[in-house]
Design a protein around this motif. Structure first.
Motif, PDB file in Angstrom:
ATOM      1  N   VAL A 169      49.018  15.427 -57.345  1.00  8.83           N
ATOM      2  CA  VAL A 169      49.653  14.122 -57.135  1.00  8.83           C
ATOM      3  C   VAL A 169      50.467  14.131 -55.848  1.00  8.83           C
ATOM      4  O   VAL A 169      50.855  15.184 -55.333  1.00  8.83           O
ATOM      5  N   VAL A 170      50.699  12.917 -55.345  1.00  7.39           N
ATOM      6  CA  VAL A 170      51.495  12.723 -54.136  1.00  7.39           C
ATOM      7  C   VAL A 170      52.538  11.646 -54.400  1.00  7.39           C
ATOM      8  O   VAL A 170      52.211  10.563 -54.894  1.00  7.39           O
ATOM      9  N   PHE A 171      53.793  11.955 -54.090  1.00  6.43           N
ATOM     10  CA  PHE A 171      54.861  10.950 -54.118  1.00  6.43           C
ATOM     11  C   PHE A 171      54.934  10.326 -52.726  1.00  6.43           C
ATOM     12  O   PHE A 171      55.061  11.045 -51.729  1.00  6.43           O
ATOM     13  N   ASN A 172      54.875   9.013 -52.662  1.00  6.76           N
ATOM     14  CA  ASN A 172      54.865   8.328 -51.370  1.00  6.76           C
ATOM     15  C   ASN A 172      56.070   7.401 -51.228  1.00  6.76           C
ATOM     16  O   ASN A 172      56.640   6.956 -52.217  1.00  6.76           O
ATOM     17  N   MET A 173      56.430   7.146 -49.981  1.00  5.66           N
ATOM     18  CA  MET A 173      57.520   6.223 -49.647  1.00  5.66           C
ATOM     19  C   MET A 173      58.825   6.592 -50.359  1.00  5.66           C
ATOM     20  O   MET A 173      59.512   5.745 -50.928  1.00  5.66           O
ATOM     21  N   VAL A 174      59.144   7.871 -50.336  1.00  3.88           N
ATOM     22  CA  VAL A 174      60.354   8.348 -51.004  1.00  3.88           C
ATOM     23  C   VAL A 174      61.542   8.209 -50.055  1.00  3.88           C
ATOM     24  O   VAL A 174      61.565   8.826 -48.990  1.00  3.88           O
ATOM     25  N   PRO A 175      62.543   7.405 -50.411  1.00  3.62           N
ATOM     26  CA  PRO A 175      63.727   7.272 -49.545  1.00  3.62           C
ATOM     27  C   PRO A 175      64.548   8.557 -49.543  1.00  3.62           C
ATOM     28  O   PRO A 175      64.470   9.361 -50.475  1.00  3.62           O
ATOM     29  N   ILE A 201      55.864  12.331 -49.452  1.00  4.87           N
ATOM     30  CA  ILE A 201      55.874  11.618 -48.177  1.00  4.87           C
ATOM     31  C   ILE A 201      57.112  10.733 -48.114  1.00  4.87           C
ATOM     32  O   ILE A 201      57.263   9.796 -48.908  1.00  4.87           O
ATOM     33  N   ARG A 202      57.984  11.065 -47.201  1.00  7.61           N
ATOM     34  CA  ARG A 202      59.217  10.297 -47.064  1.00  7.61           C
ATOM     35  C   ARG A 202      58.941   8.902 -46.510  1.00  7.61           C
ATOM     36  O   ARG A 202      57.953   8.682 -45.811  1.00  7.61           O
ATOM     37  N   LYS A 203      59.811   7.984 -46.849  1.00  4.49           N
ATOM     38  CA  LYS A 203      59.668   6.617 -46.352  1.00  4.49           C
ATOM     39  C   LYS A 203      59.771   6.625 -44.842  1.00  4.49           C
ATOM     40  O   LYS A 203      60.717   7.160 -44.264  1.00  4.49           O
ATOM     41  N   ASP A 204      58.778   6.064 -44.194  1.00  2.00           N
ATOM     42  CA  ASP A 204      58.674   6.092 -42.744  1.00  2.00           C
ATOM     43  C   ASP A 204      58.760   4.658 -42.219  1.00  2.00           C
ATOM     44  O   ASP A 204      57.987   3.794 -42.657  1.00  2.00           O
ATOM     45  N   PRO A 205      59.690   4.370 -41.305  1.00  2.00           N
ATOM     46  CA  PRO A 205      59.867   2.981 -40.856  1.00  2.00           C
ATOM     47  C   PRO A 205      58.633   2.386 -40.199  1.00  2.00           C
ATOM     48  O   PRO A 205      58.371   1.192 -40.325  1.00  2.00           O
ATOM     49  N   ILE A 206      57.855   3.222 -39.521  1.00  2.00           N
ATOM     50  CA  ILE A 206      56.655   2.699 -38.858  1.00  2.00           C
ATOM     51  C   ILE A 206      55.556   2.430 -39.878  1.00  2.00           C
ATOM     52  O   ILE A 206      54.924   1.360 -39.876  1.00  2.00           O
ATOM     53  N   LEU A 207      55.329   3.391 -40.779  1.00  2.00           N
ATOM     54  CA  LEU A 207      54.283   3.195 -41.780  1.00  2.00           C
ATOM     55  C   LEU A 207      54.655   2.120 -42.798  1.00  2.00           C
ATOM     56  O   LEU A 207      53.777   1.481 -43.380  1.00  2.00           O
ATOM     57  N   SER A 208      55.940   1.949 -43.029  1.00  2.00           N
ATOM     58  CA  SER A 208      56.377   0.933 -43.988  1.00  2.00           C
ATOM     59  C   SER A 208      56.384  -0.468 -43.390  1.00  2.00           C
ATOM     60  O   SER A 208      56.499  -1.452 -44.124  1.00  2.00           O
ATOM     61  N   ALA A 209      56.271  -0.554 -42.077  1.00  2.00           N
ATOM     62  CA  ALA A 209      56.303  -1.859 -41.426  1.00  2.00           C
ATOM     63  C   ALA A 209      55.066  -2.674 -41.799  1.00  2.00           C
ATOM     64  O   ALA A 209      53.973  -2.140 -41.963  1.00  2.00           O
ATOM     65  N   VAL A 210      55.265  -3.969 -41.953  1.00  2.00           N
ATOM     66  CA  VAL A 210      54.193  -4.874 -42.384  1.00  2.00           C
ATOM     67  C   VAL A 210      53.834  -5.825 -41.249  1.00  2.00           C
ATOM     68  O   VAL A 210      54.713  -6.494 -40.698  1.00  2.00           O
ATOM     69  N   PRO A 211      52.572  -5.922 -40.874  1.00  2.00           N
ATOM     70  CA  PRO A 211      52.176  -6.894 -39.851  1.00  2.00           C
ATOM     71  C   PRO A 211      52.420  -8.323 -40.332  1.00  2.00           C
ATOM     72  O   PRO A 211      52.135  -8.662 -41.486  1.00  2.00           O
ATOM     73  N   ILE A 212      52.945  -9.164 -39.454  1.00  2.00           N
ATOM     74  CA  ILE A 212      53.187 -10.563 -39.818  1.00  2.00           C
ATOM     75  C   ILE A 212      51.887 -11.213 -40.282  1.00  2.00           C
ATOM     76  O   ILE A 212      51.871 -11.998 -41.229  1.00  2.00           O
ATOM     77  N   ARG A 213      50.797 -10.856 -39.640  1.00  2.00           N
ATOM     78  CA  ARG A 213      49.493 -11.421 -40.003  1.00  2.00           C
ATOM     79  C   ARG A 213      49.169 -11.154 -41.483  1.00  2.00           C
ATOM     80  O   ARG A 213      48.600 -12.003 -42.169  1.00  2.00           O
ATOM     81  N   VAL A 339      50.833  12.589 -42.773  1.00  2.00           N
ATOM     82  CA  VAL A 339      50.092  13.222 -43.861  1.00  2.00           C
ATOM     83  C   VAL A 339      49.880  14.711 -43.584  1.00  2.00           C
ATOM     84  O   VAL A 339      50.051  15.544 -44.479  1.00  2.00           O
ATOM     85  N   GLU A 340      49.553  15.055 -42.351  1.00  2.00           N
ATOM     86  CA  GLU A 340      49.354  16.470 -42.038  1.00  2.00           C
ATOM     87  C   GLU A 340      50.655  17.262 -42.225  1.00  2.00           C
ATOM     88  O   GLU A 340      50.636  18.413 -42.655  1.00  2.00           O
ATOM     89  N   ARG A 341      51.783  16.626 -41.933  1.00  2.00           N
ATOM     90  CA  ARG A 341      53.078  17.295 -42.070  1.00  2.00           C
ATOM     91  C   ARG A 341      53.523  17.409 -43.523  1.00  2.00           C
ATOM     92  O   ARG A 341      54.080  18.422 -43.937  1.00  2.00           O
ATOM     93  N   GLU A 342      53.267  16.377 -44.316  1.00  2.00           N
ATOM     94  CA  GLU A 342      53.862  16.305 -45.653  1.00  2.00           C
ATOM     95  C   GLU A 342      52.937  16.762 -46.792  1.00  2.00           C
ATOM     96  O   GLU A 342      53.404  17.056 -47.891  1.00  2.00           O
ATOM     97  N   ILE A 343      51.628  16.809 -46.544  1.00  2.00           N
ATOM     98  CA  ILE A 343      50.697  17.180 -47.610  1.00  2.00           C
ATOM     99  C   ILE A 343      50.407  18.677 -47.573  1.00  2.00           C
ATOM    100  O   ILE A 343      50.256  19.272 -46.500  1.00  2.00           O
ATOM    101  N   ASP A 344      50.294  19.274 -48.743  1.00  2.00           N
ATOM    102  CA  ASP A 344      50.041  20.714 -48.873  1.00  2.00           C
ATOM    103  C   ASP A 344      48.542  20.987 -48.734  1.00  2.00           C
ATOM    104  O   ASP A 344      47.825  21.151 -49.728  1.00  2.00           O
TER     105      ASP A 344
END
Length: 356
Positions: A169-175, A201-213, A339-344
């Motif tokens: 399992v993977v925990f994602n967007m962890v603050p 995977i820690r919460k990342d401001p770039i990956l968490s950003a949502v395109p306006i579109r 992903v390369e940094r945070e995944i085992d």
């Protein structure tokens, strides 16, 4: 050929992120990688082929050379639902497995992306669990950091159903505030129950950003101005439901934000436009007055009018956080790095019998 199936406990948990990151890492290490999505729920027509948005995005990002028909063989549309409910035998199992076997030719690793829950596709008489068993895939479950009990329930139920096919399992967007709890409490608990954690995977401001579109699409909104700015990324969502003095102070503290407020709150709308705002979302299908629209055009802020109420619009937007969209190719490199940094990968490679 080794199939790896990516599933999730809840929607918008980061399946695209994990698929993309795994695929790019495997390719970097010299493996031939394919991509497959058994069922698509975001229909789009590309070169006269009905397919799925995620299938287009991820097969392109991973440079998969298979035709789209074999990447996503089943796309849910109103027509398919009508045929299904009228009793027609859609033969989904045969169609899915034939496409999968075609897509898997000459591949070392196939990454398959599910809808999420194992029961997905049951009404089509070929669920995700059926596909996992028939393809003999190893499964990685991912979930976003939200409800600990729901995450643990989902992971443990999946492990119970999948047995040895569960890879981890993977925990994602962890603050940052939940990192220690995740590592010191949740991961040891899962380990005691025979479930390996492959990454946090820690919460990342770039990956968490949502395109306006993407906001426009999901909320079925109408863009009133500055359509050339809808590829901008939103990192924060704020509600405007206070007096104007409080709003100005509140809005000035946050950049790269979208402000969600009622279409009748011109005072809040103006306050938002005088601070670092990238998008204004007006709820209740109420349109702004001419002065607000003019000011938005001056400062280059798109205004989107939506039918949803403010609370509902906020919930939808926050659920989009972390969704790697086909419209946002700027996230691809970041996804690969994270992903390369945070995944085992050492454990994944060992479990799958792969060498670097």
């Amino acid at each position: 050929m080794i199939p790896i199936f990516i599933a999730s406990v809840s929607p918008f948990s980061g399946k695209n992120l994990v698929c993309l990151g795994l695929g790019l890492k495997f390719k970097k290490d010299g493996y031939k990688v394919g991509y497959f999505k058994p069922v698509g729920f975001s229909p789009v027509v590309v070169e006269d082929v009905l397919t799925d948005e995620d299938a287009v995005f991820l097969s392109g990002a991973l440079d998969v050379d298979n035709p789209l028909q074999s990447v996503c063989p089943v796309v849910v549309t109103d027509d398919l639902l009508q045929r299904l409910t009228s009793g027609e035998d859609l033969d989904i199992r045969r169609k899915t497995m034939a496409a999968f076997n075609q897509a898997a030719k000459e591949k070392d690793i196939m990454i398959a992306r599910g809808l999420g829950r194992l029961s997905g596709g049951t009404c089509l008489k070929f669920s995700e669990l059926d596909f996992i068993r028939e393809s003999n895939a190893r499964v990685i479950f991912v979930d976003k950091s939200q409800s600990h009990i729901e995450t643990l329930d989902g992971f443990m139920y999946a492990s119970k159903m999948l047995g040895n096919q569960m890879l981890g399992v993977v925990f994602n967007m962890v603050p940052a505030s939940k990192l220690n709890y995740t590592r010191e409490i949740l991961i040891p608990f899962l380990k005691k129950n025979g479930i390996a954690t492959l990454g946090v995977i820690r919460k990342d401001p770039i990956l968490s950003a949502v395109p306006i579109r993407e906001i426009v699409s999901v909320l079925n909104g109408k863009v009133l101005c500055c359509e050339d700015r809808v590829d901008g990324l939103i990192e924060h969502f704020m509600i405007g439901a206070m007096n104007v003095e409080s709003a100005l102070s509140y809005f000035r503290k946050v950049t790269n934000k979208a402000v969600i407020t009622g279409g009748d709150r011109s005072d809040i709308q103006l306050a938002a436009l005088e601070t670092p705002t990238k998008c204004l979302i007006l709820t209740g299908e109420l349109y702004p007055n001419a002065s607000i629209l003019g000011r938005a055009q001056e400062v280059g802020v798109p205004i989107i009018v939506v039918r949803a109420d403010t609370a509902s619009a906020l919930e939808v937007c926050e659920n989009l956080s972390g969704y790697v969209s086909m419209h946002d190719k700027s996230k691809i490199q970041r996804a690969a790095e994270v992903v390369e940094r945070e995944i085992d990968f050492k454990t994944i490679y060992a479990q799958l019998g792969l060498s670097k």
